[in-house]
Design a protein around this motif. Structure first.
Motif, PDB file in Angstrom:
ATOM      1  N   VAL A 181      78.147   1.173 -32.374  1.00  0.00           N
ATOM      2  CA  VAL A 181      78.133  -0.224 -32.798  1.00  0.00           C
ATOM      3  C   VAL A 181      79.335  -0.506 -33.706  1.00  0.00           C
ATOM      4  O   VAL A 181      79.960  -1.575 -33.617  1.00  0.00           O
ATOM      5  CB  VAL A 181      76.812  -0.561 -33.514  1.00  0.00           C
ATOM      6  N   ASP A 182      79.674   0.456 -34.580  1.00  0.00           N
ATOM      7  CA  ASP A 182      80.851   0.297 -35.440  1.00  0.00           C
ATOM      8  C   ASP A 182      82.123   0.160 -34.614  1.00  0.00           C
ATOM      9  O   ASP A 182      83.015  -0.633 -34.955  1.00  0.00           O
ATOM     10  CB  ASP A 182      80.974   1.495 -36.386  1.00  0.00           C
ATOM     11  N   ALA A 183      82.213   0.926 -33.545  1.00  0.00           N
ATOM     12  CA  ALA A 183      83.389   0.837 -32.666  1.00  0.00           C
ATOM     13  C   ALA A 183      83.465  -0.535 -32.010  1.00  0.00           C
ATOM     14  O   ALA A 183      84.544  -1.125 -31.886  1.00  0.00           O
ATOM     15  CB  ALA A 183      83.329   1.935 -31.614  1.00  0.00           C
ATOM     16  N   LEU A 184      82.314  -1.068 -31.603  1.00  0.00           N
ATOM     17  CA  LEU A 184      82.288  -2.404 -31.012  1.00  0.00           C
ATOM     18  C   LEU A 184      82.638  -3.468 -32.046  1.00  0.00           C
ATOM     19  O   LEU A 184      83.296  -4.472 -31.726  1.00  0.00           O
ATOM     20  CB  LEU A 184      80.909  -2.682 -30.413  1.00  0.00           C
ATOM     21  N   ASP A 185      82.219  -3.257 -33.285  1.00  0.00           N
ATOM     22  CA  ASP A 185      82.580  -4.184 -34.358  1.00  0.00           C
ATOM     23  C   ASP A 185      84.092  -4.221 -34.568  1.00  0.00           C
ATOM     24  O   ASP A 185      84.668  -5.283 -34.843  1.00  0.00           O
ATOM     25  CB  ASP A 185      81.881  -3.784 -35.665  1.00  0.00           C
ATOM     26  N   GLU A 186      84.723  -3.061 -34.453  1.00  0.00           N
ATOM     27  CA  GLU A 186      86.175  -3.009 -34.601  1.00  0.00           C
ATOM     28  C   GLU A 186      86.870  -3.812 -33.505  1.00  0.00           C
ATOM     29  O   GLU A 186      87.930  -4.409 -33.728  1.00  0.00           O
ATOM     30  CB  GLU A 186      86.672  -1.561 -34.578  1.00  0.00           C
ATOM     31  N   MET A 187      86.269  -3.861 -32.325  1.00  0.00           N
ATOM     32  CA  MET A 187      86.834  -4.664 -31.247  1.00  0.00           C
ATOM     33  C   MET A 187      86.811  -6.148 -31.618  1.00  0.00           C
ATOM     34  O   MET A 187      87.763  -6.886 -31.336  1.00  0.00           O
ATOM     35  CB  MET A 187      86.047  -4.455 -29.942  1.00  0.00           C
ATOM     36  N   GLN A 188      85.728  -6.564 -32.261  1.00  0.00           N
ATOM     37  CA  GLN A 188      85.621  -7.958 -32.679  1.00  0.00           C
ATOM     38  C   GLN A 188      86.571  -8.265 -33.834  1.00  0.00           C
ATOM     39  O   GLN A 188      87.214  -9.321 -33.871  1.00  0.00           O
ATOM     40  CB  GLN A 188      84.177  -8.271 -33.093  1.00  0.00           C
ATOM     41  N   ILE A 189      86.662  -7.343 -34.778  1.00  0.00           N
ATOM     42  CA  ILE A 189      87.541  -7.554 -35.935  1.00  0.00           C
ATOM     43  C   ILE A 189      88.999  -7.629 -35.494  1.00  0.00           C
ATOM     44  O   ILE A 189      89.777  -8.458 -35.990  1.00  0.00           O
ATOM     45  CB  ILE A 189      87.342  -6.431 -36.970  1.00  0.00           C
ATOM     46  N   CYS A 190      89.377  -6.782 -34.555  1.00  0.00           N
ATOM     47  CA  CYS A 190      90.763  -6.743 -34.069  1.00  0.00           C
ATOM     48  C   CYS A 190      91.013  -7.741 -32.952  1.00  0.00           C
ATOM     49  O   CYS A 190      92.126  -7.790 -32.414  1.00  0.00           O
ATOM     50  CB  CYS A 190      91.114  -5.334 -33.600  1.00  0.00           C
ATOM     51  N   SER A 191      89.991  -8.519 -32.586  1.00  0.00           N
ATOM     52  CA  SER A 191      90.114  -9.536 -31.537  1.00  0.00           C
ATOM     53  C   SER A 191      90.600  -8.935 -30.223  1.00  0.00           C
ATOM     54  O   SER A 191      91.464  -9.500 -29.545  1.00  0.00           O
ATOM     55  CB  SER A 191      91.057 -10.667 -31.994  1.00  0.00           C
ATOM     56  N   VAL A 192      90.056  -7.781 -29.875  1.00  0.00           N
ATOM     57  CA  VAL A 192      90.405  -7.131 -28.619  1.00  0.00           C
ATOM     58  C   VAL A 192      89.641  -7.818 -27.494  1.00  0.00           C
ATOM     59  O   VAL A 192      88.417  -7.892 -27.515  1.00  0.00           O
ATOM     60  CB  VAL A 192      90.076  -5.629 -28.658  1.00  0.00           C
ATOM     61  N   GLY A 193      90.369  -8.313 -26.508  1.00  0.00           N
ATOM     62  CA  GLY A 193      89.739  -9.044 -25.425  1.00  0.00           C
ATOM     63  C   GLY A 193      89.261  -8.171 -24.286  1.00  0.00           C
ATOM     64  O   GLY A 193      88.332  -8.530 -23.573  1.00  0.00           O
ATOM     65  N   LYS A 194      89.898  -7.008 -24.101  1.00  0.00           N
ATOM     66  CA  LYS A 194      89.532  -6.119 -22.993  1.00  0.00           C
ATOM     67  C   LYS A 194      89.126  -4.754 -23.545  1.00  0.00           C
ATOM     68  O   LYS A 194      89.965  -4.030 -24.077  1.00  0.00           O
ATOM     69  CB  LYS A 194      90.706  -5.969 -22.022  1.00  0.00           C
TER      70      LYS A 194
END
Length: 215
Positions: A181-194
């Motif tokens: 879940v933390d890794a997925l949160d980092e995707m949101q924080i970094c605005s990673v689209g893919k």
């Protein structure tokens, strides 16, 4: 002698008035009804690996190596990454990092592609400008903001299009669910689209074993 008359005490009945409780219950019911209606479930967009056997393995990961980062979430809250696709014959490609802004977030933001660009940094910078614009523009609706943010994550920035990063997240069997879940949160924080959550295969396990990583 005159007899002294004993005074008799009147028995009073104890009565509790529950009438105000009715009003309180109505207020509580109204409160919970409103909260239940307004509380919308928050969802996260995920791209899972396809199980279509008609698709070749090469077609499942069609992306430039320099525009790809593979993240391994392992046991004991450990996190590793590979810049590009894993080189299974070279255990040194696997690098260890930490969680948070000074760890994996710094790796993602600071990643430089073979073209000399920093896609995630550019996307984060564009999102920061959009957030600032939203604060200065009260007439901007949430739908308009979401639409612009979606375009930014796809690489449409300031009238030009850039190629964005693809992040592959792989979690071992003994990894902590919270870390995923933390890794997925980092995707949101970094605005990673893919980004995708992929399965650990035998080659990944061998790579982690040769790098002496506790799975």
């Amino acid at each position: 002698m005159a007899k002294v008359k004993k005074s008799r005490q009147k028995k009073q009945q104890t009565r509790v008035d529950f009438t105000p409780m009715v009003d309180m219950m109505m207020l509580l019911i109204t409160f919970f009804m409103l909260c239940t209606t307004l509380a919308k479930p928050q969802t996260m967009e995920l791209s899972m690996p396809t199980n279509d056997k008609n698709i070749e393995d090469d077609d499942k990961t069609v992306t430039k190596a320099s525009y790809t980062i593979t993240i391994f979430v392992t046991a004991d809250n450990q996190i590793y990454y590979v810049e590009g696709m894993p080189k299974y014959d070279d255990p040194t490609c696997l690098k260890k990092t930490t969680w948070g802004k000074d760890g994996i977030r710094k790796v993602l933001t600071g990643h430089v592609t073979e073209d000399g660009t920093q896609p995630i940094l550019e996307v984060r910078t564009a999102k920061a400008k959009l957030d600032e614009l939203k604060e200065k523009t009260p007439t901007m609706t949430q739908a308009q903001y979401d639409e612009r943010l979606k375009a930014i994550k796809k690489g449409d920035i300031d009238g030009r299009h850039i190629e964005t990063m693809t992040i592959i997240i792989k979690a071992t069997d003994n990894s902590n669910y919270t870390n995923l879940v933390d890794a997925l949160d980092e995707m949101q924080i970094c605005s990673v689209g893919k980004y995708v959550i992929d399965k650990i295969n035998d080659q990944d396990k061998k790579l982690l074993e040769e790098a002496h990583v506790k799975e």
